[in-house]
Write an enzyme that holds these catalytic residues in place. Structure first.
Site, PDB file in Angstrom:
ATOM      1  N   HIS A   1      -9.860  -3.453   9.571  1.00  0.00           N
ATOM      2  CA  HIS A   1      -9.748  -3.265   8.125  1.00  0.00           C
ATOM      3  C   HIS A   1     -10.256  -4.467   7.337  1.00  0.00           C
ATOM      4  O   HIS A   1     -10.585  -4.344   6.163  1.00  0.00           O
ATOM      5  CB  HIS A   1      -8.280  -3.032   7.730  1.00  0.00           C
ATOM      6  CG  HIS A   1      -7.867  -1.596   7.659  1.00  0.00           C
ATOM      7  ND1 HIS A   1      -8.639  -0.613   7.080  1.00  0.00           N
ATOM      8  CD2 HIS A   1      -6.720  -0.972   8.057  1.00  0.00           C
ATOM      9  CE1 HIS A   1      -7.988   0.549   7.139  1.00  0.00           C
ATOM     10  NE2 HIS A   1      -6.828   0.366   7.733  1.00  0.00           N
TER      11      HIS A   1
ATOM     12  N   HIS B   1      -7.095  -1.798  14.867  1.00  0.00           N
ATOM     13  CA  HIS B   1      -7.218  -1.053  13.605  1.00  0.00           C
ATOM     14  C   HIS B   1      -7.010  -1.995  12.412  1.00  0.00           C
ATOM     15  O   HIS B   1      -7.844  -2.049  11.505  1.00  0.00           O
ATOM     16  CB  HIS B   1      -6.195   0.087  13.599  1.00  0.00           C
ATOM     17  CG  HIS B   1      -6.182   0.915  12.349  1.00  0.00           C
ATOM     18  ND1 HIS B   1      -6.727   2.171  12.268  1.00  0.00           N
ATOM     19  CD2 HIS B   1      -5.666   0.666  11.123  1.00  0.00           C
ATOM     20  CE1 HIS B   1      -6.568   2.654  11.054  1.00  0.00           C
ATOM     21  NE2 HIS B   1      -5.922   1.767  10.335  1.00  0.00           N
ATOM     22  N   GLU B   2      -5.929  -2.737  12.427  1.00  0.00           N
ATOM     23  CA  GLU B   2      -5.635  -3.605  11.282  1.00  0.00           C
ATOM     24  C   GLU B   2      -6.675  -4.715  11.166  1.00  0.00           C
ATOM     25  O   GLU B   2      -7.078  -5.090  10.073  1.00  0.00           O
ATOM     26  CB  GLU B   2      -4.220  -4.184  11.376  1.00  0.00           C
ATOM     27  CG  GLU B   2      -3.111  -3.137  11.490  1.00  0.00           C
ATOM     28  CD  GLU B   2      -3.180  -2.013  10.472  1.00  0.00           C
ATOM     29  OE1 GLU B   2      -3.681  -2.240   9.353  1.00  0.00           O
ATOM     30  OE2 GLU B   2      -2.749  -0.887  10.801  1.00  0.00           O
TER      31      GLU B   2
ATOM     32  N   GLU C   1       0.843  -1.195   0.000  1.00  0.00           N
ATOM     33  CA  GLU C   1       0.000   0.000   0.000  1.00  0.00           C
ATOM     34  C   GLU C   1       0.874   1.238   0.000  1.00  0.00           C
ATOM     35  O   GLU C   1       1.809   1.301   0.804  1.00  0.00           O
ATOM     36  CB  GLU C   1      -0.943   0.044   1.202  1.00  0.00           C
ATOM     37  CG  GLU C   1      -1.868   1.262   1.117  1.00  0.00           C
ATOM     38  CD  GLU C   1      -2.886   1.365   2.266  1.00  0.00           C
ATOM     39  OE1 GLU C   1      -2.871   0.505   3.168  1.00  0.00           O
ATOM     40  OE2 GLU C   1      -3.668   2.315   2.239  1.00  0.00           O
TER      41      GLU C   1
ATOM     42  N   GLY D   1       2.845   2.299  10.632  1.00  0.00           N
ATOM     43  CA  GLY D   1       2.497   1.578  11.846  1.00  0.00           C
ATOM     44  C   GLY D   1       2.308   0.089  11.604  1.00  0.00           C
ATOM     45  O   GLY D   1       2.860  -0.755  12.303  1.00  0.00           O
ATOM     46  N   ALA D   2       1.505  -0.226  10.590  1.00  0.00           N
ATOM     47  CA  ALA D   2       1.190  -1.615  10.298  1.00  0.00           C
ATOM     48  C   ALA D   2       0.415  -1.666   8.997  1.00  0.00           C
ATOM     49  O   ALA D   2       0.090  -0.623   8.427  1.00  0.00           O
ATOM     50  CB  ALA D   2       0.342  -2.217  11.424  1.00  0.00           C
ATOM     51  N   MET D   3       0.116  -2.892   8.546  1.00  0.00           N
ATOM     52  CA  MET D   3      -0.563  -3.040   7.257  1.00  0.00           C
ATOM     53  C   MET D   3      -1.515  -4.219   7.281  1.00  0.00           C
ATOM     54  O   MET D   3      -1.146  -5.323   7.686  1.00  0.00           O
ATOM     55  CB  MET D   3       0.497  -3.186   6.158  1.00  0.00           C
ATOM     56  CG  MET D   3      -0.074  -3.276   4.762  1.00  0.00           C
ATOM     57  SD  MET D   3      -1.045  -1.790   4.338  1.00  0.00           S
ATOM     58  CE  MET D   3      -2.283  -2.530   3.300  1.00  0.00           C
ATOM     59  N   GLU D   4      -2.729  -3.972   6.783  1.00  0.00           N
ATOM     60  CA  GLU D   4      -3.848  -4.914   6.910  1.00  0.00           C
ATOM     61  C   GLU D   4      -3.931  -5.964   5.813  1.00  0.00           C
ATOM     62  O   GLU D   4      -5.019  -6.497   5.552  1.00  0.00           O
ATOM     63  CB  GLU D   4      -5.164  -4.114   6.909  1.00  0.00           C
ATOM     64  CG  GLU D   4      -5.523  -3.439   5.566  1.00  0.00           C
ATOM     65  CD  GLU D   4      -5.083  -1.990   5.426  1.00  0.00           C
ATOM     66  OE1 GLU D   4      -4.101  -1.598   6.105  1.00  0.00           O
ATOM     67  OE2 GLU D   4      -5.688  -1.254   4.620  1.00  0.00           O
ATOM     68  N   ASN D   5      -2.832  -6.318   5.143  1.00  0.00           N
ATOM     69  CA  ASN D   5      -2.861  -7.320   4.067  1.00  0.00           C
ATOM     70  C   ASN D   5      -3.779  -8.490   4.435  1.00  0.00           C
ATOM     71  O   ASN D   5      -3.736  -8.989   5.550  1.00  0.00           O
ATOM     72  CB  ASN D   5      -1.459  -7.873   3.837  1.00  0.00           C
ATOM     73  CG  ASN D   5      -0.412  -6.797   3.856  1.00  0.00           C
ATOM     74  OD1 ASN D   5      -0.439  -5.890   3.041  1.00  0.00           O
ATOM     75  ND2 ASN D   5       0.491  -6.862   4.829  1.00  0.00           N
TER      76      ASN D   5
HETATM   77  C1  7ML Z   1      -3.114   4.528  11.628  1.00  0.00           C
HETATM   78  C2  7ML Z   1      -1.244   3.252   8.792  1.00  0.00           C
HETATM   79  C3  7ML Z   1      -0.603   3.691   7.620  1.00  0.00           C
HETATM   80  C4  7ML Z   1      -0.161   5.004   7.493  1.00  0.00           C
HETATM   81  C5  7ML Z   1      -1.754   1.827   8.872  1.00  0.00           C
HETATM   82  C6  7ML Z   1      -0.390   2.743   6.482  1.00  0.00           C
HETATM   83  C7  7ML Z   1      -2.880   1.493   7.917  1.00  0.00           C
HETATM   84  C8  7ML Z   1      -1.627   2.302   5.806  1.00  0.00           C
HETATM   85  C9  7ML Z   1      -2.351   1.167   6.490  1.00  0.00           C
HETATM   86  C10 7ML Z   1      -3.718   4.225  12.807  1.00  0.00           C
HETATM   87  C11 7ML Z   1      -3.291   3.139  13.522  1.00  0.00           C
HETATM   88  C12 7ML Z   1      -2.280   2.370  13.006  1.00  0.00           C
HETATM   89  C13 7ML Z   1      -1.677   2.697  11.822  1.00  0.00           C
HETATM   90  C14 7ML Z   1      -2.085   3.781  11.117  1.00  0.00           C
HETATM   91  C15 7ML Z   1      -1.423   4.171   9.846  1.00  0.00           C
HETATM   92  C16 7ML Z   1      -0.354   5.892   8.514  1.00  0.00           C
HETATM   93  C17 7ML Z   1      -0.973   5.492   9.688  1.00  0.00           C
HETATM   94  N1  7ML Z   1      -3.481   0.800   5.646  1.00  0.00           N
HETATM   95  O1  7ML Z   1      -3.583   0.379   8.382  1.00  0.00           O
HETATM   96  O2  7ML Z   1      -3.796   2.530   7.841  1.00  0.00           O
HETATM   97 ZN    ZN Z   2      -5.556   1.876   8.345  1.00  0.00          ZN
END
Ligand code: 7ML
Ligand code: ZN
Length: 880
Positions: A307, A303-304, A127, A267-271
C-alpha cells in the site's frame, strides 16, 4: 427503528473540495479518559474548485470543542455553527490558519474508530472516516496535507510514542511526562494518519534499499510477544525486495514501524510509516500459530507494505474508488505470495475465497459493482467485490497487456500520479496509453455488478481438422441493474489430445507457422462468439479458463470421464484442481438428490491414484483431495438443502474412508512430523495432506483413527497438528472431546490468539448441541463483546463457518444472530453489520427458513437507534 432512513452518498455528487490544507500541526495530550487535541491547519481556497457559498465545513464526531481561532483570533460562537457531525465556519479568508482544541475520550470508544484503547495501549484507526473522531478536519481522501504530530503522555505508562513519518524530537517533561515529535514529509489524506502510545517492546532490523538508503524496521508488541515477531519481520523484508524487483518501487522513509494490537476491527492498516496490525496478522510461533496463520501473516504484511505505493503515494479521490488501492494491492500480494511459495496452490486458495465470498455477494441483495455508485455507510463497502473481484480486474488487465506492457503501464501510473488522489479511470487510462489497447469495453467491469456466465459448446469436424468453440456470455441481473452489457473477457484455453497433451493451437485466419502456443488467450467481447481452431485431427478435450483467467462461471457439458481425464492430465494445475472439484460437486449433488446414489468407481480410483502419487506436490494434492464445502454445495443448488448437503458430504467422506482406508493410513504414517519444525512449502504440504487424510479416517468407523488423533494432539508438535487433531476430536464428541477442550484451555488460557481458536473450534463443531455450547460460551469469563477477534471466533465462526448448525430448521441460529447483532450494534456497529451478512442471502433457502430469517432481519431492522452500518445491511437484505 429509523424514522427517516439515512441518506445515501452518490458517486455522481462528487465535487472537488472548496478548501485544501497544506500543513497540519497536531498536538496530543494523551490520556485514556480525557485526551486533548490541538490542531493548527494551513487552509486555502482550492483554485480548481467552483466557488460555493464561502463557508468552510469541517467533519467532526463526538468531539468537545474547547477553542477555535482564525489567524490567532478566537471566534465567538456567532461565527460558527456545530451540528452532530459538522462544524461550519461562515465566511473565511482565502488563506488562513485555523486553530482548534478539542477533547475526546478514548476509553469510551468501543467502536474502535478514531483514537481508542486496546488493552493498555492507545491507538488509532482512521480509514475510512475515523479521523473526524480525533479533530475537526476535511475528512476526505482528496485533501492531502503534510503532518507534524507531537505526542505528550505519562512516560511510565506510555514509554513508546509513535506517529507517521520520521522521528524528529524526543524529550522528557516535568511530572513524569515526555514528548515525542514526528514529521511525515509526504502529503497524505486523513485516513492514513496514525498514532500509538504504549508500554511496548520492539524487534528491530534494517533494510538497505536498491538505491542504497538505510531503513530501520521495527515491530512493536507487548513484552510477552517479543518471541513471536520473526516471521512478520522476515516477510516484511521479502516484500520490500519483491516490490523493488517487480515494480521498481522503493520504500521512502527512514523508519518503517509496525504495531500489533489486540483490539482491531479489520486485518491491518497501512498508515504511512506506521502500520497498525491486528495481532493475529503479526504474532506467530510454531506452537501457537498454524501454517495457515503463518501464510496469512506473510500475506497481510505484504499487503500493507505494498500500500505504500498503491494507496499512500497514490491514493483514492473518493471512497467509490476504494478498489483503486485495494484491488491493485490484493493483486500485488497474490503475485508476491505466488512467487514466494507454490504459485498453483496460491491461485487455488485465492479462487476458493473469491468464489465463496465474492460470487456469493454478487448473486445476492448486497451485490454492487467494483466501483459502487452509492453507499449509506462506507464501512460496509470493504467487501469481497471491491477487494477480490477488484484484484481479478487488475489480473485481467495484466493478462490482456502481457508482462512487458503491464509493467510499462504501472510505471506510467506511478510516475504520472505520484502524490495525487485519483480514480480507477485514471488507472485504466494508464493501462490504455502504455499499451495502445482499447479498453473502452473493459471499463464495464468496474461499473457492472454480477458474475458473468459463459455457456461453452463445441464442434469437431474430423474431415477438415476443424474444432470450434462457441461461447455465449450472460450476466444475471443484480439490484438496480436489470440489464447487463457484454464484457471484454480474457478466456485462457488449451486443447488436450487423447494422450493428455496440449495441442499446438492455430486459429482460423492465422498463418501456418505463426507461433502456435499451446495456451491461447481468447478475447470475448460479444454476447456470442465462435473460435475455430485448425489442424485438430482428433476430437480434443477443452481445458477452459485456465488459471482462472477471468472472474466468471463456465458451463461446458463435460462427462464424468472427461473431468477425470482433465484431473489427471491437464498441464494447468488450477484446472486439474477445478475439474476434480467439479466432479466431486456433481457427485455430491447427485447424492443429495438421491441418497442411495452410488459413487462412480472412477472417482475412487482417481482418489487412490492421487494418494499413491508419491512424487506429487503434497500441498496441491491436499487441495485436490479436499471436498467442496457445504456452503459451496449450497451455492450450486437452486434451493439450499442444508440437511441433505450435510448428509451427502458426510456419507461421501465415510465412503472414501472405508474404500481407501489403507492408502489414507499409509499417507498419515509417511507424513508424520519428523525432526524439527520447518515452514518450507514442502513441510506445509506434508502437514496439510496428512491432516486431510486423518480427517477422512475419522469419518470411517476404524477404531484406530481416534487413537491417532489423540496421539497427535498430545504430541504437541506444532499448532497446525494440534488444531487439526483438536477439530477432529471435538467433532467426534464424547469424553475425549471434553478432555481435549479442557486440556487445550488449560495450556493456552493466557494467549488471546490461541484462545480465539479454542472458541472457534467449538463453534464450528458439527454435533447437534453446538448452539447450546455456543450459548454457554457467551458467558465464559474469556468471552468479550468488545474484542472483535473474540466475537468473530465465537459468533462469526458459528454463523458463517457452520452452515448445517447455523441454518438448523428451528431457526434458533437466526434468533441467536439477531440478538448478538442488536446487542453489539451500540458498541461496535462495524462488527455488528459484518455478522449480519450471514443472513443476507435468505432467499436461497426453503420457504420455512426464509420466513424465519426474514423475521430475524425484520427484528434487527426494528431495533432502537440502529447504526447506519446495520441499517444498510438489514434494509438492503430485505429489499425486493
Ligand atoms: C485485506 C483491510 C481492511 C478491510 C486492510 C481495512 C486494508 C482497510 C485497509 C487483505 C489483506 C489484509 C487486510 C485486508 C483488509 C478489509 C480487509 N486499508 O489494508 O485494506
Ligand atoms: Zn488494503
Amino acid at each position: 427503528m429509523y424514522r427517516d432512513s439515512p441518506h445515501p452518498v452518490y458517486l455522481e455528487d462528487y465535487r472537488p473540495p472548496e478548501f485544501l490544507v497544506d500543513r497540519v500541526d497536531l498536538h496530543f495530550d494523551l490520556d485514556p479518559e480525557v485526551t486533548h487535541v490541538e490542531a493548527r491547519l494551513d487552509v486555502y481556497r482550492n483554485p480548481a474548485a467552483v466557488r460555493g457559498d464561502g463557508c468552510l465545513q469541517l467533519h467532526g464526531e463526538k468531539l468537545e470543542l474547547e477553542r477555535i481561532a482564525i489567524d490567532g483570533r478566537d471566534l465567538p460562537p456567532a461565527e460558527y455553527r456545530i451540528e452532530a457531525e459538522l462544524l461550519t465556519l461562515h465566511r473565511v479568508p482565502d488563506r488562513f490558519r485555523l486553530e482548534t482544541r478539542v477533547c475526546i475520550h478514548p476509553a469510551q470508544n468501543t467502536a474502535l474508530e478514531g483514537l481508542y484503547l486496546s488493552g493498555d495501549m492507545l491507538c488509532t484507526q482512521c480509514e475510512p472516516e475515523g479521523f473526524r473522531r480525533i479533530t475537526y478536519f476535511l475528512d476526505r481522501p482528496d485533501v492531502m496535507a503534510r503532518y507534524r504530530t507531537s505526542l505528550v503522555a505519562d512516560k511510565s505508562r506510555y514509554p513508546v510514542l509513535l506517529a507517521n513519518g520520521n522521528p524528529v524530537e524526543a524529550r522528557d517533561l516535568p511530572d513524569g511526562r515526555h514528548l515525542a515529535c514526528w514529521e511525515d514529509p509526504f502529503p497524505k489524506p486523513t485516513y492514513l494518519f496514525a498514532l500509538v502510545a504504549g508500554d511496548l517492546r520492539s524487534v528491530e532490523d534494517e533494510y538497505h534499499t536498491a538505491s542504497g538508503r538505510e531503513v530501520e524496521l521495527h515491530i512493536y508488541v507487548e513484552p510477552e510477544n517479543l518471541d513471536k515477531c520473526n516471521h512478520a519481520m522476515h516477510s516484511l523484508k521479502k516484500a520490500m525486495r519483491w516490490d523493488e524487483e517487480t515494480y521498481g518501487r522503493e520504500y521512502d522513509l527512514d523508519v518503517y514501524n509496525i504495531v500489533a494490537v489486540s483490539h482491531f476491527n479489520m486485518g491491518a492498516m497501512e498508515n504511512k510509516g506506521l502500520n497498525v496490525f491486528n495481532a493475529k496478522y503479526v504474532l506467530a510461533r510454531p506452537d501457537t500459530a498454524t501454517d495457515a496463520d503463518f501464510q496469512g501473516i506473510g500475506g497481510v504484511i505484504a499487503h500493507e507494505y505494498f500500500h505504500n505505493w498503491t494507496g499512500n503515494r497514490i491514493t483514492c479521490r473518493d471512497w467509490f474508488q476504494l478498489s483503486l488501492k485495494e484491488g491493485f494491492t490484493v493483486f500485488r500480494e497474490q503475485e508476491f505470495s505466488a512467487d514466494m511459495g507454490s504459485r498453483g496452490v496460491k491461485r487455488i486458495q485465492d479462487v476458493r475465497v473469491l468464489r465463496a465470498r465474492q460470487f456469493a455477494e454478487d448473486s445476492g441483495p448486497l451485490a454492487h459493482p467494483v466501483r459502487p455508485e452509492s453507499y449509506i455507510e462506507i464501512n460496509n463497502f470493504y467487501t469481497a467485490t471491491v477487494y477480490e473481484k477488484g484484484a481479478e480486474l487488475v489480473r485481467m488487465l495484466a493478462h490482456l497487456l502481457g508482462p512487458g506492457l503491464f509493467r510499462k503501464a504501472t510505471d506510467l501510473y506511478f510516475e504520472r500520479h505520484d502524490g495525487q488522489a485519483v480514480t480507477t479511470e485514471d488507472f485504466v487510462r494508464c493501462m490504455e496509453e502504455a499499451s495502445g489497447r482499447d479498453l473502452g469495453q473493459f471499463r464495464r467491469w468496474y461499473s457492472q455488478a454480477g458474475t458473468p456466465e459463459l455457456e461453452v459448446s463445441d464442434e469437431h469436424d474430423a474431415a477438415t481438422g476443424t474444432y470450434s468453440l462457441r461461447v455465449r456470455q450472460h450476466t444475471p441481473p443484480t439490484p438496480g441493474q436489470p440489464h447487463k452489457e457484454p464484457l471484454h473477457i480474457p478466456l485462457a484455453v488449451g486443447l488436450l489430445d487423447a494422450a493428455g497433451h496440449d495441442q499446438p493451437l492455430r486459429l482460423e485466419g492465422e498463418d501456418e507457422g505463426e507461433t502456435e502456443a499451446p495456451i491461447r488467450m481468447l478475447e470475448l467481447r460479444e454476447d456470442e462468439q465462435s473460435f475455430r481452431f485448425l489442424g485438430i485431427r482428433e476430437r480434443p478435450v477443452p481445458s477452459l479458463l485456465r488459471g482462472f483467467s477471468a472472474p466468471v462461471k463456465v458451463r461446458y457439458d463435460y462427462s464424468d470421464e472427461e473431468l477425470m481425464f482433465l484431473m489427471a492430465h491437464d498441464s494447468d494445475g488450477f484446472n486439474r484442481w477445478d475439474s476434480g472439484q467439479s466432479l466431486s460437486t456433481r457427485i455430491l449433488l447427485q447424492m443429495v438428490a438421491e441418497p442411495g446414489f452410488r459413487v462412480p468407481d472412477g472417482f475412487l480410483m482417481a482418489f487412490r491414484k492421487a494418494l499413491r502419487d508419491t512424487g506429487a506436490d503434497r500441498a496441491l494434492l491436499a487441495e485436490i483431495l479436499t471436498l467442496p464445502t457445504e456452503s459451496h454445495l449450497g451455492d450450486q443448488m437452486e434451493t439450499v438443502d442444508v440437511d441433505g448437503i450435510h448428509r451427502a458430504r458426510e456419507a461421501l467422506k465415510s465412503h472414501i474412508a472405508a474404500e481407501l482406508h489403507a492408502d489414507l493410513l499409509a499417507v498419515v504414517e509417511q507424513n508424520r512430523e519428523a525432526g524439527p519444525f520447518v515452514l518450507t512449502p514442502e513441510a506445509i504440504g506434508r502437514r496439510s495432506l496428512k491432516n486431510l487424510c486423518l480427517d477422512y479416517l475419522m469419518s470411517g468407523n476404524d477404531g484406530q483413527a481416534p487413537v491417532l488423533c489423540r496421539e497427535q494432539f498430545s504430541a504437541h508438535n506444532n499448532m497446525t497438528d494440534d488444531m487439526a487433531a483438536l477439530h477432529l476430536l471435538v467433532d467426534d464428541g464424547g469424553p475425549a472431546a471434553e478432555t481435549a477442550i479442557a486440556e487445550f484451555y488449560g495450556q493456552w488460557r493466557d494467549d488471546g490468539l490461541v484462545l480465539d481458536k479454542w472458541f472457534a473450534v467449538q463453534a464450528t463443531c458439527k454435533r447437534d448441541d453446538t448452539l447450546r455450547r455456543v450459548y454457554g460460551l457467551l458467558s465464559h469469563p474469556d468471552y468479550s463483546m468488545t474484542n472483535p477477534n473474540r466475537v468473530r471466533s465465537l459468533v462469526g465462526a458459528f454463523c458463517m463457518g457452520n452452515q448445517h448448525r447455523f441454518h438448523s430448521a428451528d431457526g434458533a441460529g437466526y434468533g441467536f444472530l439477531a440478538d448478538r447483532v442488536l446487542e453489539l450494534d451500540p458498541l461496535n456497529p462495524q462488527i455488528a453489520a459484518r455478522l449480519l451478512h450471514a443472513m443476507a442471502r435468505w432467499r436461497r433457502f426453503d420457504s420455512a427458513r426464509q420466513g424465519l430469517m426474514r423475521a430475524a432481519l425484520e427484528r434487527v431492522l426494528g431495533g432502537e437507534n440502529l447504526s447506519k452500518d446495520v441499517y444498510e445491511v438489514a434494509s438492503k437484505s430485505l429489499a425486493d
